[in-house]
Design a protein around this motif. Structure first.
Motif, PDB file in Angstrom:
ATOM      1  N   TYR A 274      54.880  36.917  26.286  1.00 25.77           N
ATOM      2  CA  TYR A 274      54.483  38.024  27.163  1.00 25.77           C
ATOM      3  C   TYR A 274      52.963  38.062  27.340  1.00 25.77           C
ATOM      4  O   TYR A 274      52.465  38.290  28.441  1.00 25.77           O
ATOM      5  CB  TYR A 274      54.968  39.351  26.584  1.00 25.77           C
ATOM      6  N   GLU A 275      52.233  37.834  26.262  1.00 28.20           N
ATOM      7  CA  GLU A 275      50.780  37.840  26.364  1.00 28.20           C
ATOM      8  C   GLU A 275      50.285  36.698  27.248  1.00 28.20           C
ATOM      9  O   GLU A 275      49.317  36.860  27.997  1.00 28.20           O
ATOM     10  CB  GLU A 275      50.155  37.746  24.970  1.00 28.20           C
ATOM     11  N   LYS A 276      50.936  35.553  27.160  1.00 28.48           N
ATOM     12  CA  LYS A 276      50.549  34.427  28.005  1.00 28.48           C
ATOM     13  C   LYS A 276      50.786  34.759  29.477  1.00 28.48           C
ATOM     14  O   LYS A 276      49.971  34.415  30.348  1.00 28.48           O
ATOM     15  CB  LYS A 276      51.335  33.175  27.619  1.00 28.48           C
ATOM     16  N   LEU A 277      51.894  35.430  29.786  1.00 32.92           N
ATOM     17  CA  LEU A 277      52.157  35.864  31.159  1.00 32.92           C
ATOM     18  C   LEU A 277      51.042  36.769  31.667  1.00 32.92           C
ATOM     19  O   LEU A 277      50.576  36.640  32.804  1.00 32.92           O
ATOM     20  CB  LEU A 277      53.498  36.598  31.234  1.00 32.92           C
ATOM     21  N   ILE A 278      50.615  37.698  30.811  1.00 32.88           N
ATOM     22  CA  ILE A 278      49.553  38.626  31.196  1.00 32.88           C
ATOM     23  C   ILE A 278      48.250  37.876  31.437  1.00 32.88           C
ATOM     24  O   ILE A 278      47.587  38.054  32.469  1.00 32.88           O
ATOM     25  CB  ILE A 278      49.372  39.708  30.109  1.00 32.88           C
ATOM     26  N   LEU A 279      47.864  37.021  30.497  1.00 32.88           N
ATOM     27  CA  LEU A 279      46.586  36.317  30.585  1.00 32.88           C
ATOM     28  C   LEU A 279      46.535  35.369  31.781  1.00 32.88           C
ATOM     29  O   LEU A 279      45.496  35.208  32.417  1.00 32.88           O
ATOM     30  CB  LEU A 279      46.326  35.550  29.291  1.00 32.88           C
ATOM     31  N   LYS A 280      47.670  34.748  32.097  1.00 32.24           N
ATOM     32  CA  LYS A 280      47.703  33.818  33.225  1.00 32.24           C
ATOM     33  C   LYS A 280      47.673  34.534  34.576  1.00 32.24           C
ATOM     34  O   LYS A 280      47.233  33.973  35.580  1.00 32.24           O
ATOM     35  CB  LYS A 280      48.959  32.946  33.145  1.00 32.24           C
ATOM     36  N   SER A 281      48.133  35.771  34.589  1.00 30.70           N
ATOM     37  CA  SER A 281      48.247  36.479  35.871  1.00 30.70           C
ATOM     38  C   SER A 281      47.027  37.337  36.203  1.00 30.70           C
ATOM     39  O   SER A 281      46.858  37.738  37.363  1.00 30.70           O
ATOM     40  CB  SER A 281      49.506  37.352  35.882  1.00 30.70           C
ATOM     41  N   ILE A 282      46.174  37.629  35.227  1.00 32.92           N
ATOM     42  CA  ILE A 282      45.015  38.478  35.507  1.00 32.92           C
ATOM     43  C   ILE A 282      43.984  37.802  36.408  1.00 32.92           C
ATOM     44  O   ILE A 282      43.571  38.400  37.416  1.00 32.92           O
ATOM     45  CB  ILE A 282      44.365  38.972  34.201  1.00 32.92           C
ATOM     46  N   PRO A 283      43.521  36.571  36.112  1.00 35.66           N
ATOM     47  CA  PRO A 283      42.484  35.971  36.974  1.00 35.66           C
ATOM     48  C   PRO A 283      42.862  35.865  38.444  1.00 35.66           C
ATOM     49  O   PRO A 283      42.065  36.252  39.316  1.00 35.66           O
ATOM     50  CB  PRO A 283      42.265  34.583  36.337  1.00 35.66           C
ATOM     51  N   PRO A 284      44.068  35.385  38.801  1.00 39.12           N
ATOM     52  CA  PRO A 284      44.394  35.361  40.234  1.00 39.12           C
ATOM     53  C   PRO A 284      44.485  36.748  40.851  1.00 39.12           C
ATOM     54  O   PRO A 284      44.168  36.929  42.031  1.00 39.12           O
ATOM     55  CB  PRO A 284      45.743  34.634  40.288  1.00 39.12           C
ATOM     56  N   SER A 285      44.896  37.737  40.064  1.00 38.86           N
ATOM     57  CA  SER A 285      44.966  39.115  40.583  1.00 38.86           C
ATOM     58  C   SER A 285      43.575  39.630  40.909  1.00 38.86           C
ATOM     59  O   SER A 285      43.343  40.222  41.973  1.00 38.86           O
ATOM     60  CB  SER A 285      45.639  40.035  39.555  1.00 38.86           C
ATOM     61  N   ILE A 286      42.628  39.401  40.007  1.00 32.52           N
ATOM     62  CA  ILE A 286      41.257  39.836  40.220  1.00 32.52           C
ATOM     63  C   ILE A 286      40.640  39.072  41.387  1.00 32.52           C
ATOM     64  O   ILE A 286      39.974  39.630  42.266  1.00 32.52           O
ATOM     65  CB  ILE A 286      40.407  39.635  38.950  1.00 32.52           C
ATOM     66  N   ASN A 287      40.872  37.767  41.417  1.00 37.22           N
ATOM     67  CA  ASN A 287      40.275  36.929  42.453  1.00 37.22           C
ATOM     68  C   ASN A 287      40.812  37.293  43.837  1.00 37.22           C
ATOM     69  O   ASN A 287      40.052  37.369  44.813  1.00 37.22           O
ATOM     70  CB  ASN A 287      40.550  35.457  42.163  1.00 37.22           C
ATOM     71  N   ALA A 288      42.119  37.506  43.933  1.00 38.11           N
ATOM     72  CA  ALA A 288      42.722  37.819  45.229  1.00 38.11           C
ATOM     73  C   ALA A 288      42.268  39.172  45.751  1.00 38.11           C
ATOM     74  O   ALA A 288      42.187  39.379  46.969  1.00 38.11           O
ATOM     75  CB  ALA A 288      44.241  37.788  45.124  1.00 38.11           C
ATOM     76  N   SER A 289      41.947  40.088  44.845  1.00 33.57           N
ATOM     77  CA  SER A 289      41.472  41.406  45.281  1.00 33.57           C
ATOM     78  C   SER A 289      40.074  41.342  45.882  1.00 33.57           C
ATOM     79  O   SER A 289      39.655  42.253  46.584  1.00 33.57           O
ATOM     80  CB  SER A 289      41.489  42.382  44.099  1.00 33.57           C
ATOM     81  N   ARG A 290      39.336  40.280  45.555  1.00 35.00           N
ATOM     82  CA  ARG A 290      37.986  40.031  46.063  1.00 35.00           C
ATOM     83  C   ARG A 290      36.943  41.006  45.535  1.00 35.00           C
ATOM     84  O   ARG A 290      35.785  40.673  45.384  1.00 35.00           O
ATOM     85  CB  ARG A 290      37.949  40.042  47.601  1.00 35.00           C
ATOM     86  N   ASN A 291      37.335  42.214  45.251  1.00 31.17           N
ATOM     87  CA  ASN A 291      36.459  43.158  44.574  1.00 31.17           C
ATOM     88  C   ASN A 291      37.332  44.016  43.675  1.00 31.17           C
ATOM     89  O   ASN A 291      38.534  44.089  43.858  1.00 31.17           O
ATOM     90  CB  ASN A 291      35.655  44.007  45.554  1.00 31.17           C
ATOM     91  N   SER A 292      36.699  44.621  42.708  1.00 26.05           N
ATOM     92  CA  SER A 292      37.479  45.246  41.637  1.00 26.05           C
ATOM     93  C   SER A 292      37.628  46.747  41.761  1.00 26.05           C
ATOM     94  O   SER A 292      38.012  47.405  40.814  1.00 26.05           O
ATOM     95  CB  SER A 292      36.842  44.886  40.286  1.00 26.05           C
ATOM     96  N   ALA A 293      37.252  47.315  42.917  1.00 28.39           N
ATOM     97  CA  ALA A 293      37.387  48.767  43.047  1.00 28.39           C
ATOM     98  C   ALA A 293      37.715  49.140  44.470  1.00 28.39           C
ATOM     99  O   ALA A 293      37.564  48.339  45.366  1.00 28.39           O
ATOM    100  CB  ALA A 293      36.086  49.453  42.625  1.00 28.39           C
TER     101      ALA A 293
END
Length: 293
Positions: A274-293
């Motif tokens: 489960y932790e690996k799923l979380i860690l692998k999915s965070i960077p693309p989520s942040i990157n695709a959002s282009r900004n964090s707020a």
């Protein structure tokens, strides 16, 4: 930086008016937007010219003392509500236990460590902006961009001064840009993602508090802009946000499903998966959002 939340840099600088406390600027570009803004000669020329032209033009408006005073008053009121939220005894527990903040320490998604001091426990004095804002972004509750705004507007209206807000929006380009940034943050929010917290005995009340302020802020943005939905008058920005948010939503669902398994079951044989799923999915989520707020 003016565009940290996705706002229009040129409009921001042009909206500042004539009276400035400083006469220099520092332009910061987030890592995930460098390639899209400056990765080609054409895009680099466009974005640099937009900035330079905004700085070269005469300001769009001359803010009166009344406008400045009302903006300052709104700022003070909103800030007071935001500080009250931070001082809520459940705010830090919510951040540390019910968001993905802890996983930022295991990721290379920032130029600096999440905390200024690794020896200290979690507190808002040593926590850096990227993990703080990023954690709320992954919750789809972008509170750092709007919390306190709706409450401040409500207070002004209850005092019989609602027309002052409408007049300010009509006359102040700066106020229009501010609400435009707020609209973007609200458009990127997705409350059903964390609706499971309504069944959490510890955090259900503070989650509801965040949700109600989001609704309140959205109500005011629509009322002042005259739009029927957020960013109705900015269809290109709206469609860009919708496209990216639809892409990352499955990743966010995976994150939260895995996170709930860890929270509910504690340490188990599958926790590492489960932790690996979380860690692998965070960077693309942040990157695709282009900004964090």
């Amino acid at each position: 930086p003016a565009a940290r939340g996705g706002g229009n840099t040129g409009k921001y600088y042009q909206s500042l008016g004539e009276r400035l406390s400083i006469n220099t600027i520092q332009q910061t570009i987030q890592g995930q937007t460098i390639s899209s803004h400056y990765g080609t000669v054409a895009s680099a020329k466009h974005n640099l010219l937009e900035l330079l032209l905004a700085l070269a033009k005469e300001p769009d408006c001359k803010k009166s003392d009344a406008q400045n005073n009302l903006i300052a008053e709104l700022s003070d009121r909103a800030h007071r509500h935001y500080i009250a939220l931070r001082e809520n005894h459940l705010f830090l527990p919510l951040l540390s236990e019910a968001t993905l903040l802890r996983y930022f320490e295991q990721l290379n998604v920032a130029s600096r460590p999440p905390k200024r001091s690794k020896k200290e426990g979690l507190n808002l004095d040593n926590l850096r902006a990227i993990p703080f804002v990023g954690a709320w972004s992954l919750m789809k509750l972008n509170i750092s961009a709007f919390y306190g705004l709706g409450l401040a507007f409500d207070e002004i209206e209850k005092e019989g001064r609602g027309e002052e807000l409408h007049q300010l929006f009509t006359e102040s380009t700066f106020f229009q840009v501010l609400l435009g940034n707020t609209a973007q943050a609200l458009r990127k929010s997705f409350y059903p993602l964390t609706r499971y917290l309504t069944k959490d005995p510890k955090f259900k009340d503070i989650w509801q508090q965040l949700l109600e302020e989001a609704w309140r802020a959205e109500k005011w943005v629509l009322a002042l802009t005259g739009e029927s939905k957020l960013l109705e008058k900015e269809p290109i920005i709206a469609s860009s946000i919708t496209l990216r948010e639809n892409i990352i939503l499955p990743l966010l669902v995976i994150q939260h499903a895995a996170f709930m398994k860890i929270r509910n079951n504690g340490a188990s044989k599958r926790s590492a998966v489960y932790e690996k799923l979380i860690l692998k999915s965070i960077p693309p989520s942040i990157n695709a959002s282009r900004n964090s707020a």
